[in-house]
Design a protein around this motif. Structure first.
Motif, PDB file in Angstrom:
ATOM      1  N   THR A 166       0.828  -1.201   0.000  1.00 39.98           N
ATOM      2  CA  THR A 166       0.000   0.000   0.000  1.00 39.98           C
ATOM      3  C   THR A 166       0.867   1.258   0.000  1.00 39.98           C
ATOM      4  N   ALA A 167       2.018   1.199   0.668  1.00 34.05           N
ATOM      5  CA  ALA A 167       2.934   2.343   0.713  1.00 34.05           C
ATOM      6  C   ALA A 167       3.703   2.521  -0.595  1.00 34.05           C
ATOM      7  N   GLY A 168       3.505   1.637  -1.555  1.00 37.23           N
ATOM      8  CA  GLY A 168       4.035   1.841  -2.900  1.00 37.23           C
ATOM      9  C   GLY A 168       5.401   1.252  -3.172  1.00 37.23           C
ATOM     10  N   ILE A 169       5.724   0.133  -2.523  1.00 38.24           N
ATOM     11  CA  ILE A 169       7.064  -0.424  -2.720  1.00 38.24           C
ATOM     12  C   ILE A 169       7.307  -0.830  -4.170  1.00 38.24           C
ATOM     13  N   ALA A 170       6.310  -1.397  -4.840  1.00 38.58           N
ATOM     14  CA  ALA A 170       6.504  -1.842  -6.223  1.00 38.58           C
ATOM     15  C   ALA A 170       6.698  -0.658  -7.158  1.00 38.58           C
TER      16      ALA A 170
ATOM     17  N   LEU B   4       7.291  -5.016  10.910  1.00 43.84           N
ATOM     18  CA  LEU B   4       6.367  -3.913  10.653  1.00 43.84           C
ATOM     19  C   LEU B   4       4.967  -4.325  11.108  1.00 43.84           C
ATOM     20  N   ASN B   5       4.450  -3.614  12.091  1.00 44.85           N
ATOM     21  CA  ASN B   5       3.109  -3.885  12.636  1.00 44.85           C
ATOM     22  C   ASN B   5       2.219  -2.677  12.343  1.00 44.85           C
ATOM     23  N   PRO B   6       1.487  -2.697  11.231  1.00 50.20           N
ATOM     24  CA  PRO B   6       0.685  -1.536  10.849  1.00 50.20           C
ATOM     25  C   PRO B   6      -0.365  -1.150  11.891  1.00 50.20           C
ATOM     26  N   PHE B   7      -0.771  -2.095  12.721  1.00 46.53           N
ATOM     27  CA  PHE B   7      -1.756  -1.804  13.768  1.00 46.53           C
ATOM     28  C   PHE B   7      -1.231  -0.741  14.727  1.00 46.53           C
ATOM     29  N   LEU B   8       0.094  -0.647  14.846  1.00 44.04           N
ATOM     30  CA  LEU B   8       0.727   0.299  15.763  1.00 44.04           C
ATOM     31  C   LEU B   8       1.225   1.559  15.057  1.00 44.04           C
ATOM     32  N   ASP B   9       0.962   1.679  13.760  1.00 43.57           N
ATOM     33  CA  ASP B   9       1.511   2.794  12.993  1.00 43.57           C
ATOM     34  C   ASP B   9       0.667   4.057  13.151  1.00 43.57           C
ATOM     35  N   GLU B  10       1.225   5.153  12.666  1.00 41.25           N
ATOM     36  CA  GLU B  10       0.544   6.439  12.662  1.00 41.25           C
ATOM     37  C   GLU B  10       0.365   6.890  11.224  1.00 41.25           C
ATOM     38  N   ARG B  11      -0.831   6.635  10.691  1.00 42.24           N
ATOM     39  CA  ARG B  11      -1.165   7.024   9.316  1.00 42.24           C
ATOM     40  C   ARG B  11      -0.160   6.497   8.302  1.00 42.24           C
ATOM     41  N   GLY B  12       0.362   5.322   8.564  1.00 46.40           N
ATOM     42  CA  GLY B  12       1.220   4.643   7.605  1.00 46.40           C
ATOM     43  C   GLY B  12       2.623   5.181   7.489  1.00 46.40           C
ATOM     44  N   ARG B  13       3.073   6.022   8.440  1.00 44.17           N
ATOM     45  CA  ARG B  13       4.365   6.666   8.238  1.00 44.17           C
ATOM     46  C   ARG B  13       5.539   5.703   8.381  1.00 44.17           C
ATOM     47  N   THR B  14       5.401   4.670   9.208  1.00 44.73           N
ATOM     48  CA  THR B  14       6.500   3.706   9.310  1.00 44.73           C
ATOM     49  C   THR B  14       6.619   2.884   8.032  1.00 44.73           C
ATOM     50  N   ALA B  15       5.491   2.455   7.494  1.00 41.92           N
ATOM     51  CA  ALA B  15       5.522   1.710   6.233  1.00 41.92           C
ATOM     52  C   ALA B  15       6.132   2.559   5.127  1.00 41.92           C
ATOM     53  N   GLU B  16       5.774   3.832   5.070  1.00 40.16           N
ATOM     54  CA  GLU B  16       6.335   4.717   4.063  1.00 40.16           C
ATOM     55  C   GLU B  16       7.840   4.895   4.260  1.00 40.16           C
ATOM     56  N   LEU B  17       8.283   4.992   5.514  1.00 41.48           N
ATOM     57  CA  LEU B  17       9.707   5.121   5.784  1.00 41.48           C
ATOM     58  C   LEU B  17      10.460   3.873   5.347  1.00 41.48           C
ATOM     59  N   MET B  18       9.901   2.699   5.614  1.00 37.23           N
ATOM     60  CA  MET B  18      10.573   1.471   5.201  1.00 37.23           C
ATOM     61  C   MET B  18      10.677   1.380   3.681  1.00 37.23           C
ATOM     62  N   VAL B  19       9.665   1.863   2.979  1.00 36.80           N
ATOM     63  CA  VAL B  19       9.740   1.911   1.513  1.00 36.80           C
ATOM     64  C   VAL B  19      10.804   2.902   1.075  1.00 36.80           C
ATOM     65  N   ASP B  20      10.892   4.036   1.749  1.00 35.10           N
ATOM     66  CA  ASP B  20      11.917   5.021   1.410  1.00 35.10           C
ATOM     67  C   ASP B  20      13.319   4.463   1.631  1.00 35.10           C
ATOM     68  N   LEU B  21      13.514   3.730   2.725  1.00 35.75           N
ATOM     69  CA  LEU B  21      14.818   3.128   2.981  1.00 35.75           C
ATOM     70  C   LEU B  21      15.146   2.071   1.926  1.00 35.75           C
ATOM     71  N   THR B  22      14.149   1.307   1.528  1.00 34.79           N
ATOM     72  CA  THR B  22      14.345   0.333   0.454  1.00 34.79           C
ATOM     73  C   THR B  22      14.751   1.040  -0.829  1.00 34.79           C
ATOM     74  N   ALA B  23      14.123   2.164  -1.094  1.00 32.13           N
ATOM     75  CA  ALA B  23      14.472   2.930  -2.292  1.00 32.13           C
ATOM     76  C   ALA B  23      15.923   3.381  -2.252  1.00 32.13           C
ATOM     77  N   SER B  24      16.417   3.750  -1.074  1.00 32.76           N
ATOM     78  CA  SER B  24      17.816   4.166  -0.961  1.00 32.76           C
ATOM     79  C   SER B  24      18.771   3.012  -1.255  1.00 32.76           C
ATOM     80  N   ILE B  25      18.399   1.792  -0.857  1.00 35.61           N
ATOM     81  CA  ILE B  25      19.231   0.629  -1.186  1.00 35.61           C
ATOM     82  C   ILE B  25      19.289   0.409  -2.688  1.00 35.61           C
ATOM     83  N   PHE B  26      18.178   0.708  -3.362  1.00 38.47           N
ATOM     84  CA  PHE B  26      18.076   0.399  -4.788  1.00 38.47           C
ATOM     85  C   PHE B  26      18.284   1.615  -5.686  1.00 38.47           C
ATOM     86  N   GLY B  27      18.903   2.675  -5.125  1.00 33.66           N
ATOM     87  CA  GLY B  27      19.414   3.704  -6.011  1.00 33.66           C
ATOM     88  C   GLY B  27      18.849   5.094  -5.898  1.00 33.66           C
ATOM     89  N   ARG B  28      17.852   5.317  -5.042  1.00 35.19           N
ATOM     90  CA  ARG B  28      17.335   6.678  -4.942  1.00 35.19           C
ATOM     91  C   ARG B  28      18.310   7.565  -4.181  1.00 35.19           C
TER      92      ARG B  28
END
Length: 311
Positions: A35-39, A277-301
């Motif tokens: 949902t946070a857009g990893i793909a 990652l436990n979305p039940f404990l998240d705040e408006r998806g910000r942790t999921a979005e951060l994990m996607v951002d960190l993944t993006a940094s590994i893959f070249g962003r």
């Protein structure tokens, strides 16, 4: 230095495992990352993406353990076998990103990557970005939470009856970064078996770049295969609250991105776990979005493509 921007095939493997600890919610992790857009994030970076969906555990019966604290044993063994097959297959197809799910999923993902490394006749290295060492065995755990056992299993320690043997990862090929919650028996296991253990005090005093650079040099010198296991609790809970094992004083967002960017620059990452990652404990998806951002940094962003050796 020319930055490696080579397109890769990223294989998304969902592992909604939620039996490695008591607090529920990690089974929603894979879909939160989707949902946070990893793909789409990886596609925008020029990579091709295959989403293999969410896996399920093998059915296991008759699993027993002498330690009465251990729970979820049969289901965890089932997950380890299912994810081991998935990981071995995914390594043949591209760079797998295993989306968890609690850290017990690494009992399977590391085994599958180790199988692949053995076929390639190359050593496997583990970079464990985590507040915890996860070096308990079924015999030593007092909580019974099997998400605290994957490193011990990977290193071939005794106490894993019911789990299939896997190619051993030597202690010198394991590097922890971000430690800040280690109990006495785990501390002794680290001393005995020799992984590199970088705690938060070391990061405060010396920064994250130097120890990570040293470990990556070790991987490169050995022509190793690098498996990165990224636990949400590596980060400080103020910026990543969606985890059931919060420990204050973790890595900052900038420290985490630096680590990911260095991993990208190295060109060594062959497999990635995103766990706890436990979305039940998240705040408006910000942790999921951060994990996607960190993944993006590994893959070249990055903001600028630059020669980092000049600075």
């Amino acid at each position: 230095m020319t930055l490696d921007t080579t397109s890769q095939t990223c294989v998304l493997v969902g592992a909604p495992i939620d039996c490695g600890k008591v607090r529920r919610g990690c089974l929603m992790g894979p879909d939160a990352l989707r949902t946070a857009g990893i793909a789409s994030t990886l596609t925008d970076l020029g990579h091709s993406v295959e989403d293999w969906g969410n896996y399920a555990p093998d059915e296991i019966t008759g699993a027993n353990c002498d330690n009465p604290a251990v729970h979820g044993l049969a289901e965890t063994i089932g997950w380890s076998r299912s994810l081991r097959r998935a990981a071995s297959k995914a390594m043949e197809s591209g760079t797998p990103i295993f989306m968890g799910g609690d850290h017990a999923m690494s009992l399977g993902t590391i085994a599958g990557v180790a199988d692949y490394a053995e076929k390639q006749n190359r050593p496997l290295f583990l970079l464990w970005l985590d507040a915890h060492t996860d070096i308990h065995t079924l015999d030593t755990t007092t909580t019974g939470n099997l998400h605290g056992t994957p490193v011990a299993y990977a290193m071939g320690l005794d106490g894993f009856d019911g789990f299939e043997p896997m190619p051993k990862v030597t202690g010198e090929n394991v590097c922890y970064i971000g430690l800040r919650s280690v109990d006495p028996s785990e501390r002794q296991a680290v001393v005995t078996h020799g992984p590199t253990a970088i705690d938060m005090r070391a990061l405060d005093e010396h920064g994250i770049a130097a120890p990570l650079k040293a470990f990556l040099s070790q991987v490169r010198a050995a022509n190793g295969i690098l498996h990165v296991s990224l636990d949400v609790d590596f980060l400080d809970p103020s910026c990543a609250p969606a985890v059931g094992t919060t420990v204050p004083g973790g890595a900052t967002v900038r420290e985490a991105h630096l680590a990911m960017e260095m991993l990208c620059d190295s060109g060594l990452v062959r497999a990635l776990d995103i766990v706890e990652l436990n979305p039940f404990l998240d705040e408006r998806g910000r942790t999921a979005e951060l994990m996607v951002d960190l993944t993006a940094s590994i893959f070249g962003r990055r903001v600028f493509d630059r020669d980092t050796t000049r600075y």
